[in-house]
Design an enzyme around this catalytic site. Sequence first.
Site, PDB file in Angstrom:
ATOM      1  CG  HIS A   1       5.130  -0.950  -5.309  1.00  0.00           C
ATOM      2  ND1 HIS A   1       3.970  -0.927  -4.565  1.00  0.00           N
ATOM      3  CD2 HIS A   1       4.804  -0.364  -6.487  1.00  0.00           C
ATOM      4  CE1 HIS A   1       3.002  -0.375  -5.262  1.00  0.00           C
ATOM      5  NE2 HIS A   1       3.487  -0.011  -6.429  1.00  0.00           N
TER       6      HIS A   1
ATOM      7  CG  ASP B   1       3.798  -1.756  -1.284  1.00  0.00           C
ATOM      8  OD1 ASP B   1       4.974  -1.432  -1.547  1.00  0.00           O
ATOM      9  OD2 ASP B   1       2.860  -1.629  -2.104  1.00  0.00           O
TER      10      ASP B   1
ATOM     11  N   GLY C   1       0.494   4.188 -11.347  1.00  0.00           N
ATOM     12  CA  GLY C   1       0.694   5.588 -10.975  1.00  0.00           C
ATOM     13  C   GLY C   1      -0.178   5.998  -9.813  1.00  0.00           C
TER      14      GLY C   1
ATOM     15  CB  SER D   1       1.335   2.594  -6.541  1.00  0.00           C
ATOM     16  OG  SER D   1       0.823   1.455  -7.175  1.00  0.00           O
TER      17      SER D   1
ATOM     18  CG  LEU E   1       8.623 -17.211  17.500  1.00  0.00           C
ATOM     19  CD1 LEU E   1       7.699 -18.334  17.068  1.00  0.00           C
ATOM     20  CD2 LEU E   1       8.874 -17.275  18.996  1.00  0.00           C
TER      21      LEU E   1
ATOM     22  CB  VAL F   1      11.359 -21.323  14.382  1.00  0.00           C
ATOM     23  CG1 VAL F   1      11.619 -21.342  15.873  1.00  0.00           C
ATOM     24  CG2 VAL F   1      10.016 -20.650  14.077  1.00  0.00           C
TER      25      VAL F   1
END
Length: 320
Positions: free
Chosen positions: A73, A103, A179, A181, A233, A235
């Site tokens: 992000h 992330d 910040g 992050s 899968l 589905v």
Amino acid sequence: ARSDRRSAAVTPAASTDDGAALDAYSQAVIGVAERLGPAVVAVEIRRGKLRGADGAGSAVVITPDGYLLSNHHVVDGAREVRVRAPAGDSTVARVVGSDAATDLALLHADPVAMAAPAPGELAAGPVRPGQLVVAIGNPLGFSSTVSAGVVSALGRSLRGKDGRLIDGIVQHTAPLNPGNSGGPLADSQGRIVGINTAIIARSQGLGFAVGAATASWVLAELLARGRVRRSYLGVGGATRPLDRRLARAHGVLAASTVEVLSVEAGSPAARAGVRDGDLIIGLGAAAVTSVDELVRALRTVAAGTAAPLRLVRRGQLTVV
């Protein structure tokens, strides 16, 4: 009077012990800051054509040749990414690969321009609740900021930008701000136990980091392919209650299951004969009680390998 004197006699010992503990704590945090701090860089993002940063975050150098780990992000949608090491100049970084489902993002920058900081090391072993952890990052643009706390809990889950659950999240109390992050969460030896990813707004002591095991796996995938490969899968499904009589008849303890609402043409599920209306109760060795549990079970199956899918179809147990 004698009781008062005895209390006074033991007080200095207690104070001395507290002082020693505080000193050991401080030395541990200082050691982490000195060992890992030079490897933590500030990240500036430009998403538009105007000059100046449109976003900011952190990253940590994890190889001597300039590869860095950060958050998806932080760099998502960036036209330009620049990194600045504490002892180096600002330089452009390339986004090698990014994974919204965890992330995490892998960047590369010129190690010479970053003054070749010693890389951080991803921890191999597990952390424990109560363990000291140190966060280093660039909150609100204040570079090389150090904060400390403890591991609050393990095994938390957060939902990523693509809607998938991110498992293996480390909850901790080291203060984080915008910040932080993409910055590392480290143990007392300076080993990276997680990449800080999120906080809960208007809360105290609720920080979250993607665990080192997840980061190691994503790092290997991004280095090898520039993307993360996952099993699927094919589905569309929804979590629904499982009839108690049906559950008892097949020895299923779960109260819910995944009902198949659609099957993608040509998908592994289609080739295996999965049909609309089937109830998925297990994949491989894992029981399936919800869509999130089915996604978790898929992570244990390597792409291209076979795994038994346990279904209830028209009241009968079926394995495909």
